[in-house]
Design a protein around this motif. Structure first.
Motif, PDB file in Angstrom:
ATOM      1  N   GLU A   3       0.835  -1.209   0.000  1.00 12.90           N
ATOM      2  CA  GLU A   3       0.000   0.000   0.000  1.00 12.90           C
ATOM      3  C   GLU A   3       0.871   1.261   0.000  1.00 12.90           C
ATOM      4  O   GLU A   3       1.810   1.362   0.786  1.00 12.90           O
ATOM      5  CB  GLU A   3      -0.882  -0.035   1.264  1.00 12.90           C
ATOM      6  CG  GLU A   3      -2.233   0.630   1.111  1.00 12.90           C
ATOM      7  CD  GLU A   3      -3.101   0.043   0.008  1.00 12.90           C
ATOM      8  OE1 GLU A   3      -3.504   0.821  -0.867  1.00 12.90           O
ATOM      9  OE2 GLU A   3      -3.360  -1.183   0.019  1.00 12.90           O
ATOM     10  N   ALA A  25      -0.025  -4.576  -8.002  1.00 13.32           N
ATOM     11  CA  ALA A  25      -1.129  -3.602  -8.037  1.00 13.32           C
ATOM     12  C   ALA A  25      -2.255  -4.050  -7.109  1.00 13.32           C
ATOM     13  O   ALA A  25      -2.831  -3.242  -6.382  1.00 13.32           O
ATOM     14  CB  ALA A  25      -1.632  -3.441  -9.465  1.00 13.32           C
ATOM     15  N   ALA A  26      -2.547  -5.350  -7.116  1.00 10.09           N
ATOM     16  CA  ALA A  26      -3.616  -5.864  -6.246  1.00 10.09           C
ATOM     17  C   ALA A  26      -3.270  -5.676  -4.775  1.00 10.09           C
ATOM     18  O   ALA A  26      -4.158  -5.592  -3.921  1.00 10.09           O
ATOM     19  CB  ALA A  26      -3.857  -7.346  -6.547  1.00 10.09           C
ATOM     20  N   GLU A  27      -1.957  -5.607  -4.492  1.00  9.39           N
ATOM     21  CA  GLU A  27      -1.500  -5.426  -3.102  1.00  9.39           C
ATOM     22  C   GLU A  27      -1.305  -3.952  -2.765  1.00  9.39           C
ATOM     23  O   GLU A  27      -0.685  -3.621  -1.755  1.00  9.39           O
ATOM     24  CB  GLU A  27      -0.197  -6.190  -2.874  1.00  9.39           C
ATOM     25  CG  GLU A  27      -0.320  -7.691  -3.061  1.00  9.39           C
ATOM     26  CD  GLU A  27      -1.082  -8.380  -1.929  1.00  9.39           C
ATOM     27  OE1 GLU A  27      -1.136  -7.823  -0.826  1.00  9.39           O
ATOM     28  OE2 GLU A  27      -1.628  -9.480  -2.169  1.00  9.39           O
ATOM     29  N   GLY A  28      -1.762  -3.057  -3.664  1.00 15.88           N
ATOM     30  CA  GLY A  28      -1.793  -1.628  -3.331  1.00 15.88           C
ATOM     31  C   GLY A  28      -0.730  -0.756  -3.974  1.00 15.88           C
ATOM     32  O   GLY A  28      -0.744   0.459  -3.790  1.00 15.88           O
ATOM     33  N   ALA A  30       1.267   1.319  -6.927  1.00 12.29           N
ATOM     34  CA  ALA A  30       1.126   1.903  -8.267  1.00 12.29           C
ATOM     35  C   ALA A  30       2.256   1.300  -9.100  1.00 12.29           C
ATOM     36  O   ALA A  30       3.371   1.139  -8.597  1.00 12.29           O
ATOM     37  CB  ALA A  30       1.253   3.412  -8.202  1.00 12.29           C
ATOM     38  N   ILE A  48      -5.153  -3.393 -14.764  1.00 11.14           N
ATOM     39  CA  ILE A  48      -4.911  -2.887 -13.405  1.00 11.14           C
ATOM     40  C   ILE A  48      -5.902  -1.772 -13.081  1.00 11.14           C
ATOM     41  O   ILE A  48      -6.522  -1.763 -12.013  1.00 11.14           O
ATOM     42  CB  ILE A  48      -3.441  -2.400 -13.264  1.00 11.14           C
ATOM     43  CG1 ILE A  48      -2.491  -3.596 -13.312  1.00 11.14           C
ATOM     44  CG2 ILE A  48      -3.253  -1.597 -11.970  1.00 11.14           C
ATOM     45  CD1 ILE A  48      -1.006  -3.243 -13.370  1.00 11.14           C
ATOM     46  N   GLY A  53      -6.849  -0.203  -9.655  1.00  8.42           N
ATOM     47  CA  GLY A  53      -5.462   0.134  -9.299  1.00  8.42           C
ATOM     48  C   GLY A  53      -4.923   1.300 -10.109  1.00  8.42           C
ATOM     49  O   GLY A  53      -5.627   1.899 -10.918  1.00  8.42           O
ATOM     50  N   ARG A  54      -3.636   1.597  -9.871  1.00 12.72           N
ATOM     51  CA  ARG A  54      -2.980   2.698 -10.592  1.00 12.72           C
ATOM     52  C   ARG A  54      -1.770   2.144 -11.339  1.00 12.72           C
ATOM     53  O   ARG A  54      -0.969   1.393 -10.762  1.00 12.72           O
ATOM     54  CB  ARG A  54      -2.512   3.771  -9.610  1.00 12.72           C
ATOM     55  CG  ARG A  54      -3.673   4.516  -8.940  1.00 12.72           C
ATOM     56  CD  ARG A  54      -3.175   5.779  -8.244  1.00 12.72           C
ATOM     57  NE  ARG A  54      -2.146   5.500  -7.265  1.00 12.72           N
ATOM     58  CZ  ARG A  54      -1.229   6.366  -6.851  1.00 12.72           C
ATOM     59  NH1 ARG A  54      -1.192   7.585  -7.347  1.00 12.72           N
ATOM     60  NH2 ARG A  54      -0.340   6.032  -5.944  1.00 12.72           N
TER      61      ARG A  54
END
Ligand SMILES: NC(=O)c1ccc[n+]([C@@H]2O[C@H](COP(=O)([O-])OP(=O)(O)OC[C@H]3O[C@@H](n4cnc5c(N)ncnc54)[C@H](O)[C@@H]3O)[C@@H](O)[C@H]2O)c1
Length: 274
Positions: A3, A25-28, A30, A48, A53-54
């Protein structure tokens, strides 16, 4: 687990790089998705972003110092920091183009003919083929590391670098000559960088995957005898998935591996234990 962090993934358009970009990305995180295949990199970015996500795509020729620096600049200008670098851009031979299975089949047929003539496989190694593999796999890894480390040091970031080597770094039977030499080079570069960068608070580790289901190994699954022989050597009896490598990369990118640097993990289903 990541994150608020920013990750750069080279070779992010396909296979191991793509799975790692999606997982980060799934874990926060960018993510900067960098690859020679720009439109495939953009598709990963779309995936993403669609998942909330970013990410941004980045056109990268791994062997170019300038483009590696631009990639690191893009992380800074888009997201303001650079915490994690994963280098998955790689080729198995000088003419490898991810996804061109037809060319792989032709090349393998030629190599099988040559292998029957004593010494010929070694003598047939072309200098430009050799050079391209070293340029992308070794020099490309080095240039991406240097570009990322420059930003990490400037911003006093306790960064993490994960290189993708191979079981071929230690086992000469696991790939063509230039490839195995290049992966041994990636592994030594990882160890050297880990020791040089520890005082800067940057951790550097490698992953040396076994057989993973990607474009690079698609040929194996075209020939049942070859697939059966290789899978017979894997005690777990299955090929690895890109997500298996992404999970190892996530651990190395996170603080869960805080005391680990200069190491290589071998997710290989037990195929390689040396
Ligand atoms: N698949 C396996 O079994 C396996 C095993 C051990 C190691 N590896 C390593 O994993 C890494 C990823 O390979 P993969 O299996 O996901 O294959 P892949 O072909 O799916 O992915 C490789 C990616 O690297 C990109 N790339 C190639 N040359 C580039 C260049 N010059 N500049 C920028 N990008 C470039 C490709 O476009 C592609 O997106 C490679 O370094 C490979 O050697 C793979």
């Amino acid at each position: 687990m990541l994150e608020g962090q920013v990750a750069v993934v080279t070779g992010g358009a396909n296979g191991i790089g793509r799975a790692s970009a999606l997982r980060f990305a799934a874990e926060g995180a960018a993510v900067v998705v960098a690859d020679l295949q720009q439109s495939a990199a953009e598709s990963v970015v779309d995936e993403i972003v669609a998942a909330g996500g970013r990410a941004v795509a980045c056109s990268l020729e791994a062997g170019s110092r300038e483009q590696n620096e631009e990639m690191a600049d893009l992380a800074m200008s888009s997201f303001g920091r650079l915490d994690v670098l994963l280098t998955a851009a790689g080729i198995s031979h000088g003419h490898y183009s991810s996804g061109d299975l037809e060319a792989e089949v032709k090349r393998a047929t030629r190599r099988m003919e040559v292998a029957e003539q004593p010494g010929q496989a070694f003598l047939d190694i072309e200098l430009d083929d050799w050079q391209r593999v070293i340029d992308v796999n070794v020099t490309g890894t080095f240039l991406a590391m240097q570009a990322a480390v420059r930003r990490m040091v400037e911003t006093d970031t306790r960064g993490r670098i994960i290189t993708i080597a191979s079981i071929a770094a230690k086992n000469p039977d696991a790939g063509p000559t230039a490839y195995t030499v290049s992966k041994a080079g990636v592994w030594m570069l990882t160890k050297k960088a880990a020791r040089e960068l520890a005082s800067a608070g940057i951790r550097v580790n490698a992953i040396g995957p076994g057989y993973i289901r990607t474009n690079m190994t698609a040929l194996i699954h075209q020939i049942p005898e070859v697939e059966d022989r290789l899978m017979g050597q894997v005690p777990m009896g299955r090929v690895g998935e890109p997500s298996d490598i992404a999970a190892a990369a996530l651990w190395l990118a996170s603080d869960e591996s805080a005391y680990m640097t200069g190491e290589i993990l071998h997710p290989a289903g037990g195929y390689f234990t040396g």
